[in-house]
Design a protein around this motif. Structure first.
Motif, mmCIF file in Angstrom:
data_model
loop_
_atom_site.group_PDB
_atom_site.id
_atom_site.type_symbol
_atom_site.label_atom_id
_atom_site.label_comp_id
_atom_site.label_asym_id
_atom_site.label_seq_id
_atom_site.Cartn_x
_atom_site.Cartn_y
_atom_site.Cartn_z
ATOM 1 N N GLU A 102 0.834 -1.204 0.000
ATOM 2 C CA GLU A 102 0.000 0.000 0.000
ATOM 3 C C GLU A 102 0.871 1.258 0.000
ATOM 4 O O GLU A 102 0.599 2.220 -0.723
ATOM 5 C CB GLU A 102 -0.915 -0.006 1.230
ATOM 6 C CG GLU A 102 -1.986 -1.092 1.199
ATOM 7 C CD GLU A 102 -2.792 -1.129 2.492
ATOM 8 O OE1 GLU A 102 -2.424 -0.404 3.438
ATOM 9 O OE2 GLU A 102 -3.784 -1.875 2.555
ATOM 10 N N ARG A 118 1.153 3.941 -3.048
ATOM 11 C CA ARG A 118 0.832 5.355 -2.770
ATOM 12 C C ARG A 118 1.959 6.264 -3.248
ATOM 13 O O ARG A 118 1.713 7.334 -3.819
ATOM 14 C CB ARG A 118 0.574 5.542 -1.276
ATOM 15 C CG ARG A 118 0.233 6.970 -0.886
ATOM 16 C CD ARG A 118 -0.264 7.055 0.532
ATOM 17 N NE ARG A 118 0.678 6.467 1.477
ATOM 18 C CZ ARG A 118 1.789 7.069 1.891
ATOM 19 N NH1 ARG A 118 2.112 8.270 1.416
ATOM 20 N NH2 ARG A 118 2.592 6.489 2.769
ATOM 21 N N SER A 172 1.084 8.977 -6.017
ATOM 22 C CA SER A 172 1.043 10.363 -5.535
ATOM 23 C C SER A 172 2.185 11.210 -6.084
ATOM 24 O O SER A 172 2.021 12.407 -6.325
ATOM 25 C CB SER A 172 1.080 10.386 -4.002
ATOM 26 O OG SER A 172 -0.035 9.711 -3.451
#
Length: 519
Positions: A344, A348, A352
């Motif tokens: 995760e 991310r 991002s």
């Protein structure tokens, strides 16, 4: 549970292991080769580190004795060498995600249990380099296949366990004619030479079982561990130790052997030689029937060497002093504040900040992803990929060069990128700045940057000078002279001002000069 320890590595004579959890149906990790189920999660105490060992004495360091270790055991689901590496990486990342474990080489170690059909389980202890796991497994598979081939050949030669009963015989007098090498030196020190016959094993001892290791090396490992000798001399390689055909023949005759037999020699006292050679004979007997289950030590090249016989479950017994602990409340509390799963976090970072998976994984593995996010959020004008590369691959490259990058603090990186953001430090200068700060902890970042800083006015002066030096080439080439001019300017200003700024100023100055010259 308690585990009996009799080698001196635990001063109490036993090692404690607490069973924390047993795997359930949903206790597994996913790999590209299939699921790997988690069998148990334990907490155990570290043993003392052995410094040196002989048959009569062992020396240990006690600095890590009793340190709590988390032990995670998997079910026998791993069937491919690369899967073992992948599983180890995922387990390591899960542990790092907690933020509660130490980082660095030696803090996470893998014990590899390896077996093949008709072979035996081997426990390779303390593997630290994940990249070595597939090679270690492949070489162990090769070793066991080679030992099975040797077993078949020994049986084809008609050998039986009773063949190794010739005893241990002194042969010191037969080696007196050797005038050089370690044999001569050992005899001069007063050591004696003893031998044991290995019937019908000529050529077997030099048989390669792993790259650079032969069956004779397996026998030597047993002699070293159980006898404390430095090694053995065997007939397949006797000539390389200065033993001629005549001496080899006399040794075989003394031991009661013939041209198809082999022998092993050790140079030691009779007591030590007896221990070493009996261990060699026992290992030779075992080679006729099976591959022994062993605990093995990993070597730098991926091979392994014998450490001790693999212990059985008989040495485990219930803990007698500490009652079972109900961990339900602890588990419930921890479950309320679980961190992100590694995948995760990596996803991310990719989504991002638009960095590559490779950079995201490197940031997670070196635990600098939080620092990366803080810097990238503070200075959006600086490329996130550049920040990530600096905090990962750049530091890795510097470490390979011997730079002690572990001395660099998080605050140092924040200040460096602040200077980059202000245009006071060129990106190209960062590796040199990091090196200087790491090698000299008394150095000042502010002073280093001030010495390297170049103003636009200073840059323009250098560009004007280079234009004058190259005016004929520039006049001939026109705007195509940009590459030549840029190269000459960068040779003087590299690391003192950002390359993008230099490029803009060079283009501007070149256009101005050409415009003036044409008039």
């Amino acid at each position: 549970m308690r585990k009996i320890v009799i080698d001196g590595s635990n001063t109490t004579g036993f090692q404690r292991t607490a069973l924390v959890a047993v795997g359930k149906e949903d206790s597994y990790i996913e790999t590209s080769y299939g699921l790997v189920r988690i069998k148990t999660l334990c907490l155990e105490e570290e043993s003392a580190f052995i410094v040196e060992s002989t048959p009569s004495r062992a020396k240990y360091k006690l600095d890590r004795l009793g340190i709590p270790l988390v032990e995670i055991a998997t079910e026998p689901d791993i069937w491919h060498p690369e899967q073992a590496k992948e599983a180890a990486l995922k387990l390591g990342r899960l542990l790092r995600a907690t933020g509660k474990v130490m980082r660095g080489i030696g803090t996470i170690r893998q014990d590899l249990n390896i077996s093949i059909s008709k072979g035996a389980r081997q426990e390779v202890k303390g593997v630290q380099e994940l990249s070595m796991i597939p090679e270690i497994i492949n070489r162990e598979i090769q070793r066991q296949i080679s030992l099975l081939d040797i077993m078949k050949e020994l049986k084809d030669r008609g050998l039986s366990k009773d063949a190794f009963s010739g005893g241990i015989v002194e042969v010191t007098d037969l080696l007196q004619g050797i005038s050089k090498g370690f044999i001569m030196k050992a005899l001069k020190r007063g050591e004696r030479a003893y031998g044991a016959l290995l019937p019908s094993m000529k050529g077997i001892l030099s048989r390669e079982i792993q790259p650079g290791r032969r069956f004779g090396t397996e026998l030597s490992d047993y002699a070293k561990v159980f006898g404390g000798v430095g090694g053995i001399i065997h007939s397949d390689e006797a000539r390389s130790y200065g033993l001629g055909e005549e001496i080899i023949g006399k040794i075989l005759e003394r031991l009661g052997g013939g041209p198809n037999d082999a022998f092993v020699l050790v140079l030691a006292s009779r007591k030590v030689a007896k221990l070493a050679l009996n261990a060699v004979l026992e290992r030779a007997r075992i080679a006729l029937e099976s591959i022994p289950a062993e605990t093995r030590k990993v070597l730098p090249d991926g091979n392994t060497s014998f450490s001790r016989p693999l212990p059985g479950s008989e040495r485990m017994y219930p803990e007698t002093d500490i009652p079972p602990i109900n961990s339900h409340e602890i588990v419930e509390k921890v479950s309320q504040s679980l961190p992100e799963y590694p995948e995760e976090t990596i996803s991310r970072l990719i989504n991002s900040y638009k960095i590559s998976r490779e950079l995201a994984e490197l940031l997670f593995d070196n635990w600098r992803f939080k620092l990366f996010e803080e810097i990238a959020s503070s200075y959006p004008r600086i490329s996130p990929s550049f920040i990530a590369a600096t905090l990962s691959s750049t530091l890795t490259a510097l470490k390979r060069e011997g730079v002690p990058v572990e001395r660099l603090k998080d605050q140092t990186f924040k200040e460096i990128f602040a200077y980059v953001n202000e245009g006071k430090l060129a990106k190209e200068a960062i590796p040199e700045v990091l090196t200087e700060l790491a090698l000299d902890e008394t150095s000042s970042l502010e002073e280093i940057v001030s010495k390297r800083y170049m103003s636009i006015d200073q840059l323009d002066e250098i560009i004007d000078t280079k234009i004058k030096e190259l005016r004929e080439e520039i006049f001939a080439r026109g705007e195509r002279a940009y590459g030549l001019l840029m190269g000459r300017v960068m040779s003087e200003v590299r690391g003192r001002i950002d390359g993008a700024i230099v490029s803009k100023r060079v283009k501007k100055k070149l256009r101005e000069y050409l415009s003036t010259a044409q008039k």
